[in-house]
Structures are given as structure tokens and as C-alpha cells.
Design a protein around this motif. Sequence first.
Motif, PDB file in Angstrom:
ATOM      1  N   ALA A 266      -4.098  13.297   9.271  1.00 12.09           N
ATOM      2  CA  ALA A 266      -3.834  12.052   8.536  1.00 12.09           C
ATOM      3  C   ALA A 266      -2.800  11.210   9.278  1.00 12.09           C
ATOM      4  N   SER A 267      -1.827  11.898   9.906  1.00 17.70           N
ATOM      5  CA  SER A 267      -0.787  11.168  10.637  1.00 17.70           C
ATOM      6  C   SER A 267      -1.397  10.350  11.758  1.00 17.70           C
TER       7      SER A 267
ATOM      8  N   GLN B 130      -4.507   9.367  12.015  1.00 21.18           N
ATOM      9  CA  GLN B 130      -5.393   8.296  11.515  1.00 21.18           C
ATOM     10  C   GLN B 130      -4.629   7.178  10.831  1.00 21.18           C
ATOM     11  N   ASN B 131      -3.686   7.544   9.934  1.00 28.20           N
ATOM     12  CA  ASN B 131      -3.050   6.533   9.074  1.00 28.20           C
ATOM     13  C   ASN B 131      -1.598   6.243   9.444  1.00 28.20           C
ATOM     14  N   ARG B 132      -1.108   6.904  10.464  1.00 27.96           N
ATOM     15  CA  ARG B 132       0.312   6.803  10.797  1.00 27.96           C
ATOM     16  C   ARG B 132       1.208   7.106   9.587  1.00 27.96           C
ATOM     17  N   THR B 133       0.907   8.230   8.933  1.00 28.75           N
ATOM     18  CA  THR B 133       1.793   8.718   7.867  1.00 28.75           C
ATOM     19  C   THR B 133       2.325  10.092   8.280  1.00 28.75           C
TER      20      THR B 133
ATOM     21  N   SER C 130       5.040   6.171   5.746  1.00 25.31           N
ATOM     22  CA  SER C 130       4.634   5.776   7.089  1.00 25.31           C
ATOM     23  C   SER C 130       5.590   6.416   8.085  1.00 25.31           C
TER      24      SER C 130
ATOM     25  N   TYR D 196       4.403  14.266  -2.034  1.00 25.19           N
ATOM     26  CA  TYR D 196       3.190  14.645  -1.300  1.00 25.19           C
ATOM     27  C   TYR D 196       2.600  15.864  -1.979  1.00 25.19           C
TER      28      TYR D 196
END
Lengths: 653, 653
Positions: free
Chosen positions: B597-598, B600-603, B618, B646
Amino acid sequence: MTTQVNKTAHAFDKVRLDALLNRRFFYAPAFEIYGGVAGLYDYGPPGSSLQANIIDQWRKHFIVEEGMLELDTTIMTPAPVFETSGHVARFADWMVKDTKTGDVLRADHLVKNVLEARLAGDLEARGVAAAPQDEKDKKKKKKGAKAAAVVLEDAVVKEYETILAQLDNYSGPQLGELCRTHNIRNPDTDNEVGEPQQFNLMFTSSIGPTGQHPGYLRPETAQGHFLNFSRLLEYNNGRVPFASAQIGRSFRNEISPRAGLLRVREFTMAEIEHYVDPEDKNHEKFKEVRDVEIVLLDRHVQEAGSSATKKMKIGDAVDQGVIANQTLGYFVARIYQFLIKIGINPERLRFRQHMGNEMAHYATDCWDAEIHNSTGWTECVGCADRAAYDLSVHSAKTGHPLIVRQALKEPIVTEKEAVEWNKKVLGKTFKQDAGTIQKTVESMDEAALVKLKGQLAQGSAVITSVDGKEFQLTPDILTIERKVFKQSIREFTPNVIEPSFGLGRILYTLLEHSFWSREQDVERGVLSLPPLVAPTKVLIVPLSARAEFDPLVLEVSTKLRRAGVFSRVDDSNTSIGKRYARNDELGTPYGVTIDFASVQNRTMTLRERDTMDQRIGSVDDVIAAVTELVNGTIDWGEACQRLPAYDGVQAVD
Amino acid sequence: MTTQVNKTAHAFDKVRLDALLNRRFFYAPAFEIYGGVAGLYDYGPPGSSLQANIIDQWRKHFIVEEGMLELDTTIMTPAPVFETSGHVARFADWMVKDTKTGDVLRADHLVKNVLEARLAGDLEARGVAAAPQDEKDKKKKKKGAKAAAVVLEDAVVKEYETILAQLDNYSGPQLGELCRTHNIRNPDTDNEVGEPQQFNLMFTSSIGPTGQHPGYLRPETAQGHFLNFSRLLEYNNGRVPFASAQIGRSFRNEISPRAGLLRVREFTMAEIEHYVDPEDKNHEKFKEVRDVEIVLLDRHVQEAGSSATKKMKIGDAVDQGVIANQTLGYFVARIYQFLIKIGINPERLRFRQHMGNEMAHYATDCWDAEIHNSTGWTECVGCADRAAYDLSVHSAKTGHPLIVRQALKEPIVTEKEAVEWNKKVLGKTFKQDAGTIQKTVESMDEAALVKLKGQLAQGSAVITSVDGKEFQLTPDILTIERKVFKQSIREFTPNVIEPSFGLGRILYTLLEHSFWSREQDVERGVLSLPPLVAPTKVLIVPLSARAEFDPLVLEVSTKLRRAGVFSRVDDSNTSIGKRYARNDELGTPYGVTIDFASVQNRTMTLRERDTMDQRIGSVDDVIAAVTELVNGTIDWGEACQRLPAYDGVQAVD
């Protein structure tokens, strides 16, 4: 446009620098009021700060950047450790005694001093010697060099020069031979000297109340790394390469310490031990340093009696085999970058390779970073490939494996003859000879085992032990079969690349490289230390001690502290000019002046040390600019674009 | 709302903590593969970092905040320095020898161990002893305490308790007397012990190649400050008060080092020497600490055989004379603030005043910061008023004045009788008695001089020397006149207030205070070190070793480094839960996880060590939040308001 500064208007003057360093208490002889002890120095406030800042940069440049594992191990070391490492037997210098007075001299220094003096006398006699700068200098030169102004034969000059170029390569007996052949005597007494003897440089002590446990003060921090290798490896999840690093005090009981920080008996070192696979000494970040250009003096050149250096890219030096491997080359480049960053003059920095005899007993290749200063080229950093020496000897001595166990991606499958014993029958049949028989069979190569297997299949076989005894073996005693072996773990002792820094030597040469005097007044010395390592970054100078300045002084110093900029207030009772002159000597790169205008208009002037330029701006603008200057994100030229020139009168020098 | 954590679900277990510290290489016995040496420890990566962070905080809290002058002086010290300071004669512990085996024991420890064991045996016999927690604990207790479970008379119990409360106050002969009176024997052999003898705790060595210069390894850094006093004073523009500070290694050849860091033979100290006018020990910043509340145990309470503490404001303690002066009180408060800041539990911290005999030979008042840990109350910081002792003795010995010269605002004008000699006539007339006569006259008080003057005016006078000789004096030998003297400079030897920190002891007790186990699993230890001193601030955990994570891992670690936050990447081959558990043991306060996810979404998720709470945001928001958390500008509650919870599955523990 910034002011041009002429830093070379006056020739470098060591006497002036030494006086400055002493006056400003960068360092001073330890126990001075007790008469001092050769080779022991105390660092005062600016020296301590400078050292702490160099250490801080070292930590960032090496430990943080490379993710090294930091250690802090003990100085006091029980004797067996240094017996194993070889230091008890070999960590020694050759000394000679004056045959009449018993004075002790270091043999290599004696040869060097006497031959250099003769060469200087030769030059003087030929009328080509540079005239001494002043009386003081003359006196000093004379003291070191008593040789008369005598012309030497050309062949003798050549011979002396060759000896000097190779001096580090001579053994003790060879140094004794040189003294006899060239009539080298104690220059202080003109007496002959005796045969060179080894003097171990480790300080001794004894641990515990019974006095039964001899100890040494470590002469280097390295052994503390090696003894902890298993723990470090585990901390690093069992993987190599990795490095440990340590900053700490070491001790060497020097025979003849030099005045100053260049050869002392107690010193702070920073050492890295980088552990690599002996079969792969490449470095994954080598590409980042390939193009770094370094001045090199390799061993072949020196062994030919020359000191001619060449400039090379690190990548080429490794590719051409001048430097043994990538990891060694990587560290040579990183050492270079570190020294330049803290302010060492790149024109006065070279890397010299050790010659064969010169190398420490454990090393396979070694390069010293030598920095030039008023005493010549001085070793300040060593960078050695210690191979597997230390880990192997400690492991052999203690029985504790200091190895890496690496899972093989592809197991290695081998087939070979395997011997299996029926120990009961073997023992019953051969009694005390059973051991000899086992040894004899198990030391056989494949072909012999195949032959023996064939004979046993026939009923019996006769073997011969090393001492010639014959034994008859039968199949009930042993069987030999071909078996498949699968090796999925590779075990090896890592090699160690060791960059080792003498911080006091670096600090002193940095001070030499930073020192100059104002063109208009030789008495006004300046230390142009880079802001990165300068003891104080910003001097806050209130025009006078009036209470109305206090709130602004406090505000400025608090804001600078919050911005991470170390400042000091100088509110002493002298003129601003004198205060700035004092801080030029302390190497403080920037100064801000708080005067009546500051209190009324919230403006401050900003002074740059080297140019003495002064600019003016709002308190917050000046703080912002000086913060960026100290952090290196802008230079003085950019600061000048932001802040107008100041032409007031209060704060001129 | 943040998760509540129960840190006291499991009782403190030293065995578990020691195992953790050893497993994670906080520290380990030095030379362990050689069998180790009692009292010598090496710090591994997390221990070195923790120590470096404590030192960094110490520097900021004391040196930077107070503008102290930092020093770095040598460890090796020539013997005359410690002869003068009194260490050669008096820096010793009392030891006793087992009369049969010759084993050496420290006398006060022997008395303490045996009497405490008897008291424990008494409690056990009375059935009030706490049951040992488990078998291991029982065994350990038994080893230290061999006394049988025997009920003691109430008077004996009281007597033992009184002895123990005053133990530090006994001299060597008194300790010997205690052993005889109370039949105290070596508990390991049950043999009697001999008379206590002094054992000097300094390690000895010898300096230089001739072996003629005995040296000691310093047992404290203090003398290095005092010997440089003149230089420091000059650096400070001649003004007092000011302080010097030094962080460095010291050595004590302890008779019986304890296991662990509490009594070692080589240790890092941080020492401050604050120089004050003996006539004005007020401190200008005292008002800032007046209201700091401290737990005190004063000398009168101890001398009455009690250990009852009281809580007082520092201001009241100084006003009421419990603490001798403002400067001493100021440092007591600053020490308190420092220890709390780095994570010491304030409930387990007290300041104990030294009793009369206990005080070092130089001190006039002394308070120890004692921190409670599993071995009892342990001295971790000393804060002594050394008066003018050290500066005076070194000055007297070397003839080098270690004084302050202060310009008086108003010169002091005095009138007194002044004697002037005609030395020629005096010598001729009295020969070898001339000196005696001068001494006799010059030691007279004003009244006697006036009388003598009157007699001389009459023609002659007879004086009597101390040894009873009479001499007749005449006006040609001396004249006495009333003169005016103007004193514009005041000279004095400053007094020294010395806060002295044993960093290893502080570090170890901090580890004890920080250690606990998860409520649901006692095996899962946590070190709740404050972010300020935690070895690593942020752990970066890539979900797997996939190359696609690399750029983000590099970005996060670079951004954190630029923000001044020290992070480490753990990309080892184990589960995320195991990696976090390992870092809980290392005291790492925060962790960020980089997963698919990091990329893909920069989270990223952010995990807090104590609560194990996980939040998500983010990449840049998480970096901003964790930077503020580490700098202490926000707490976890605030971070939770910025970042949502989370509830994913990848990064659960």
C-alpha cells in the motif's frame, strides 16, 4: 561581490601559531604547573570543541552514513589478549642508548635527524640553502641540526637520500648497521650509540588487589572490536559485510615524544573494522567514489628510492591493481572526502603505500593518509587490509569460533570414500595402537582409500603408519564406502579492512592549514576553520555591558540555540575590535553585534571572519542567514545578496 | 484516546533484564572469549548509542545551558599530582584477608552482607520473609546469604540496623572491631578474617622508556581541571563564578567489582568543577530552581541510625541550612532535572548527605544522588563542596598561584605601623640571628609595634624571640612608621562545587527503570526508554526484501536523517512481529512499516512501542509526526489526533 583576502601575505610561522594555540588554550602540556610530562597534552575549551566537532562529523560521515555498529570497549586489557595478537612480542620501536650518558634515542629518528642535518649542511656549504627567516628560526634550525656546513660527495648525497626514502623499511639490526657505517652518533653529546634494542610501546599495569593479573593499556582500539566479533555478527543478523566503529583513547609509551600533538603518549583514535568475505572484496558503493581523484605514492616508487607521487582516480587505481581491492579503495576515497570536508588542504594530502618490511605483521596491504605540515609529511590515517589475521589468532587461542556461517544458495554436492570403524573390535585387537591406525587411514587420499577398500574386499590389508609400523586390517574392523556429501553451509573467517584515524594529528594539521595572518598586520592571526568544525559558530558581541542590551542578547542566543547553532556571548570589557581579533584567533566564523541601533530598530550587523566584511539586517534575517551559512546551505556571497553592506562605525575592527 | 498499558503486570525480574541486555548486546563482559575480567565491560551498539545520547543530553543540559568550559585532559598522570591531592595516601578501601585461604574481601561489604543475611534469616525464622519468586531467585538469594533462619534478639536486630545505616561512617579499625565483636567471617569459607588493611584503588604504571617516572591512571577527572585553573580563568576573562566540565574515562582498581555496571574498574564520568567566591556562594539562577521538590536524607537523620527521607523544595532546604549554600542547592536541583529528563523514575531518586567520617578528605558538604534499583539505593551522582582544598594544595606544592585577582570597586584603605630594616647594620650586628629578629618583630601586632616604636624613640628596646632569646635593638637597625596602605586588588582561592556523574551507573539504573514485560506474555520484554535517549528513534520495516520497496525505504531514511532523526532499517528475513519485538527490547520508540500500500498510495503505518498502537498517514505526514514526537513537541495523544488508527493486518505484532 565579496572582499578578496590575501592569506599568503606572510609565510607560515609555526612560532606564531604555537603561541596562539597556547594563548587561546587550544591545548597545553598536561601537568604544566608540575613541569609537564613529555607526550601528554590537555585540550582546553576551543581544542575540546574542535575535537568534539571533528568527532561529530566523523560519526556522521562514517557511522551514520554506512550504518556501522558503534562500540565502546575497555582500555585496560589483560595480557593474554595482546600476547595472542602479537603486540607483546612485536609492538615495539628500536631504541639505541648513548654509550656514555645512557640517554635513550629512537633509532630511526636518530638516523633521520643526522642524515637530514648532513644534507642541509651540504646545501649550506654549496650556498643553496634557504636563508633562515629570522633569528628565532635560525636558532631552532641550529638546535636540531649540528652538522657543519660541509660539501658531501654526490654519491653520498644520493645514498643518504635513498636511505631516507626507505627509512621505514629498515629492521633494527639494519639501523645499527647504518649507524656504524655512516658514523651516526648522538647529536647532543657526539657519543657513539649502542646496538638497537626493542622497546615495547605498551603501558603496563596490573589488575585486581592481588597483583597477579598483568594488564596493558590498549595501543589501539581494534582488539576490542575483534573479541566482540560473534556478538556483532549476531547483531547484524549473521550477515557480512558490515563494519564496527569505535572512538576512544589509546596509549603508546613513546620513546621520544615530539613537542606538540604529532607524537603523544595518550591520544584519541577513531577506528573502523570492516568485515568482508575474503573471496569478495568488492564494495557495493564503490561506483559512488570511482571518480574521486587521489594523490598516491605507491610502494614500488619508494622501494626504488623515490618519493614521486601520481594523481589517479580511485577507480583506475583499483582496476590497475595499485590498490589491492575495491573495499580498500572505497575507504581511501571516503577518508579523502572526510579530510577535505573538515578543512584539510587537498594539495597537502597524499596516500602512501607501506613497503614490505614496514607493514604491520598482520597486514596484506596498507595505505596511509599523509598530511603535509611544517614538520613534513605526517601519517594521520592508516587504511590496512588486516586479512583474517586477528580473528584467526584469537579464535585459535580461545577455541571460540570467530567465523561467518553462510547458507549456500546451491548446496555443494560431493561424493567420496567414507571410512566407518568398528571401534570395539579395533580397540580389542590393537589396544594402544588403535589411535595410530585411525590416524593413518584417515589421512589417506581418495586413491589410497580405493586401493585399501579393494584389499579389504579380498579379506585383509596391511597398512604402514608414519613411524613405519605395519598393521594388518580386516573387514570386521572397518568398512569403506562411497557416499554422497551435501554441504549447505559455508564457513569462513572474514577479512578485515581497517581505517584508523589519529584525531590529534588531524586536528593539529588542520590548525596549521587554517592559520594565516592579516596582510596589514602579521600579529593578527586568524584560524580559518570551516564553520562545520569551528569551536564556536557565532560570536554575539554587545557593544557594551548596558542592561538594556540584555533582553536582545538573550533573544539572539536563544534563537540561535533553537536553530542548532552554537554561539557564545563576549561581553568582556574590551573594545569590539579586540573581541573580534580574539575570536579570529579562536576560528569563530561569524559575529553579530548588538548596539543601540539594534535595540531601537531591531537590526544587527553580521561580520565574516576572513574578509571582515560587515552586513546589516533585521535580527531575524541575520539569524536566518547565519544559520544557513553555518549549515552550509548558502555561502558568504549569497548572504551578501540578502543583507546590505554595513558602513557604520561602532563595530569596525 | 490512547491505549492504556499495564507495565506492572509482572514483577521486575532482573534475570530477564540481564538476559535481554546480553542478548541485544547493550553491554557484555570485556574479553569474554578469554574468560573475562571482573569489573570490565564493553558496550555494544545499543549500549554505546544509549551512552552517547545520555552524554549528548548532559552536554546540552549542563555545558551549553550554563556556558561551561569543556576540557579533555589526560588519564595518565605522573605520581606527584596524586601525592599532592592526597590520593596516594588516602584513595583507598579497607580490605580483609581470609586468614586461611588468603582471599581478599572488601571490609565494609563483608559486614554489610553478613549482617543483612542475619537480618533476613531472622525475618525468615519469624515467618515474615517474602517468599522467593521462583527457584532461580531462591538460589540466588541463598548464595549471597548463608545465614541460617535464626530468630535474633530485638536488641540485636536494632543494633544491626543501626550499624547498617551508618556503615559508610566506619573507619578501617572500626570495621575490624565490628568483625570481632559480631563474629563476622568470610561467608564463602566460614574462616575468620584478619585486620582491615588499606588498599589503594589507583592503577599504577610507569611513563617513558627508562621506567623512572611512576604514573597513575586517574580515578576521577577532577585534578585535570584544577591543574588548568589559571588557563581556564584567563579564558574566562579573569572572572568567577564559572565552571569547567569534562567527560572521560577513569579507573579504579576495585577490590571486589560487582557483576554488572554498578561497580566497575573502568568507567566514563562526567564532571563539573564550578569555581565560586568563597564569600559568596549564592547562584544567580537559584530563583529558577527554588520550587523544585527533592527527596532528601540528611546526615543528622542517618547519624541517628535512621533512613527516613523528607521531601523539600530546594529553596527551603537552602534557607533552612539543610543544604549548605545556593550553588550546591542549584546543582542538586539541576542534577534532579537532568535525571528525570533522561527517564529516571522520580519516585526512586533521593539525595543523601554524607556523614562526617564518610566525606572525602577535601569536602565540606556532599550530597549523593542515589537511585533505587534491584540492589538497593546506589550512588550515581556526587555533589560536593570541595572548598579551596585542591587549588590550595597544588598551588602550595608547585608555587604556581591558583587564585583569582579581583579589582575592588572601592580600594580598601588601611593605616598601620610599617617596619623598615637597615639590613646591612642588622646583619653586621646579629649575624645568624638576624632572621630570628626579623621574624620576631614582623609577627608583632599593632599594639606591640607601637610600644616598640616608643622604646626605640627612647634610644633602644629589648625583644624576646619565641625560643626565649633576648636581643637589644637600636634605631639604626630599624624604623617603625605609621603608613597608609591602599588595597585595590583582592586575591582569593576560589571554592569548588563539584557535581560528578557515574554514567555507567545511571545508564544501568535507567535500563532497570525502563524495563517491563507485556501483560499477555512475560517473555516479551520492553525497554520504555524516552525518545531523547533511545539508541534508535525510528525503525523502518519493509514488509519484505522486494526491490520495489527500496526507493521508498531510501526516501524515508533520507528524510528522517535530514530531519535529524536517527533511524535504522530492519530488512531481516523474519516476520514483522518478530522485528518489532526485537526493537521493543532495543527500546526503539517508533516504527514505520512500508508495504505494498505504501508503494501504491504513499502511505505508511506508524507504531508506538509501549501501546503497540498503529496509525496510518501519508509518508510525509508520518515523517512530520514522528519527527515532532522524537523532538518532544507533541505526544502520542496528539499524534493520534493527526493520524487515523490503522486496522490492517500486515503489520500486527
